[in-house]
Design a protein around this motif. Structure first.
Motif, PDB file in Angstrom:
ATOM      1  N   VAL A   9       0.934  -1.231  -0.054  1.00 42.54           N
ATOM      2  CA  VAL A   9      -0.052  -0.066   0.009  1.00 42.54           C
ATOM      3  C   VAL A   9       0.868   1.159  -0.066  1.00 42.54           C
ATOM      4  O   VAL A   9       2.156   1.127   0.446  1.00 42.54           O
ATOM      5  N   VAL A  14      -3.045   3.653   3.545  1.00 39.10           N
ATOM      6  CA  VAL A  14      -3.078   2.864   4.933  1.00 39.10           C
ATOM      7  C   VAL A  14      -4.546   2.933   5.681  1.00 39.10           C
ATOM      8  O   VAL A  14      -4.908   4.118   5.864  1.00 39.10           O
ATOM      9  N   PRO A  15      -5.193   1.718   5.810  1.00 42.07           N
ATOM     10  CA  PRO A  15      -6.394   1.938   6.714  1.00 42.07           C
ATOM     11  C   PRO A  15      -6.125   2.462   7.689  1.00 42.07           C
ATOM     12  O   PRO A  15      -5.189   2.175   8.529  1.00 42.07           O
ATOM     13  N   ALA A  18      -5.452   0.171  10.501  1.00 45.27           N
ATOM     14  CA  ALA A  18      -4.386  -1.026  10.219  1.00 45.27           C
ATOM     15  C   ALA A  18      -3.492  -1.052  11.576  1.00 45.27           C
ATOM     16  O   ALA A  18      -3.273   0.116  12.293  1.00 45.27           O
ATOM     17  N   ASP A  55      -5.158 -11.234  12.174  1.00 48.39           N
ATOM     18  CA  ASP A  55      -6.165 -11.046  11.441  1.00 48.39           C
ATOM     19  C   ASP A  55      -6.127  -9.155  11.377  1.00 48.39           C
ATOM     20  O   ASP A  55      -5.268  -8.694  12.143  1.00 48.39           O
ATOM     21  N   GLY A  56      -7.009  -8.838  10.565  1.00 44.60           N
ATOM     22  CA  GLY A  56      -7.028  -7.432  10.412  1.00 44.60           C
ATOM     23  C   GLY A  56      -5.918  -6.970   9.343  1.00 44.60           C
ATOM     24  O   GLY A  56      -4.902  -7.820   9.126  1.00 44.60           O
ATOM     25  N   ASP A  57      -5.828  -5.822   9.129  1.00 45.49           N
ATOM     26  CA  ASP A  57      -4.874  -5.329   8.278  1.00 45.49           C
ATOM     27  C   ASP A  57      -3.585  -5.057   8.912  1.00 45.49           C
ATOM     28  O   ASP A  57      -3.451  -4.143  10.218  1.00 45.49           O
ATOM     29  N   VAL A  59       0.175  -3.523   8.243  1.00 42.36           N
ATOM     30  CA  VAL A  59       1.184  -2.599   7.291  1.00 42.36           C
ATOM     31  C   VAL A  59       2.455  -2.708   8.067  1.00 42.36           C
ATOM     32  O   VAL A  59       2.686  -1.959   9.009  1.00 42.36           O
ATOM     33  N   ASN A  82      -2.322 -11.597   6.012  1.00 45.68           N
ATOM     34  CA  ASN A  82      -3.163 -10.186   6.254  1.00 45.68           C
ATOM     35  C   ASN A  82      -2.041  -8.869   6.299  1.00 45.68           C
ATOM     36  O   ASN A  82      -2.133  -8.049   6.709  1.00 45.68           O
ATOM     37  N   ARG A  84       0.876  -6.325   4.593  1.00 48.81           N
ATOM     38  CA  ARG A  84       1.024  -5.457   3.311  1.00 48.81           C
ATOM     39  C   ARG A  84       2.376  -4.537   3.670  1.00 48.81           C
ATOM     40  O   ARG A  84       2.620  -4.174   4.869  1.00 48.81           O
TER      41      ARG A  84
END
Length: 111
Positions: A9, A14-15, A18, A55-57, A59, A82, A84
């Motif tokens: 990303v 970025v969420p 995250a 689990d979840g994002d 980064v 999960n 990135r």
């Protein structure tokens, strides 16, 4: 480097929820890091993998994206799906105007 095959990303993608995993060295972290990031130096990852959410994002970030790409590859090889890489690392994070904090009394910066 195998970064081309890794999920990634950009700083602006970025969420907000995250789990930002900063794998830089302590002096780099102290100079400037993202608010809410979790500091886990790259060399400590194998011994502390249980701290990384499955689990979840998630980064992963370093200074420019190289070390974090290695960590993303390592985690993916160990069952994480999960994770990135933050393209361009903290350099691009700062350049995009994203918030930063420092721990050393100096203005936040990327070293």
């Amino acid at each position: 480097m195998f970064a081309a095959n890794l999920p990634s990303v950009t700083a602006t993608q970025v969420p907000t929820d995250a789990y930002l995993l900063d794998v830089r060295e302590p002096d780099e972290w102290a100079a400037g890091h993202a608010p809410g990031a979790h500091h886990l130096p790259m060399m400590e990852i194998p011994a502390r993998m249980s701290e990384i959410p499955t689990d979840g994002d998630v980064v992963v970030v370093c200074r420019s994206g190289g070390r974090s790409a290695q960590v993303v590859g390592y985690l993916m090889n160990n069952g994480w799906d999960n994770v990135r890489n933050l393209d361009g690392g903290m350099r691009d994070w700062a350049a995009a105007g994203q918030p930063m904090l420092s721990e050393d009394g100096q203005p936040a910066r990327v070293i």
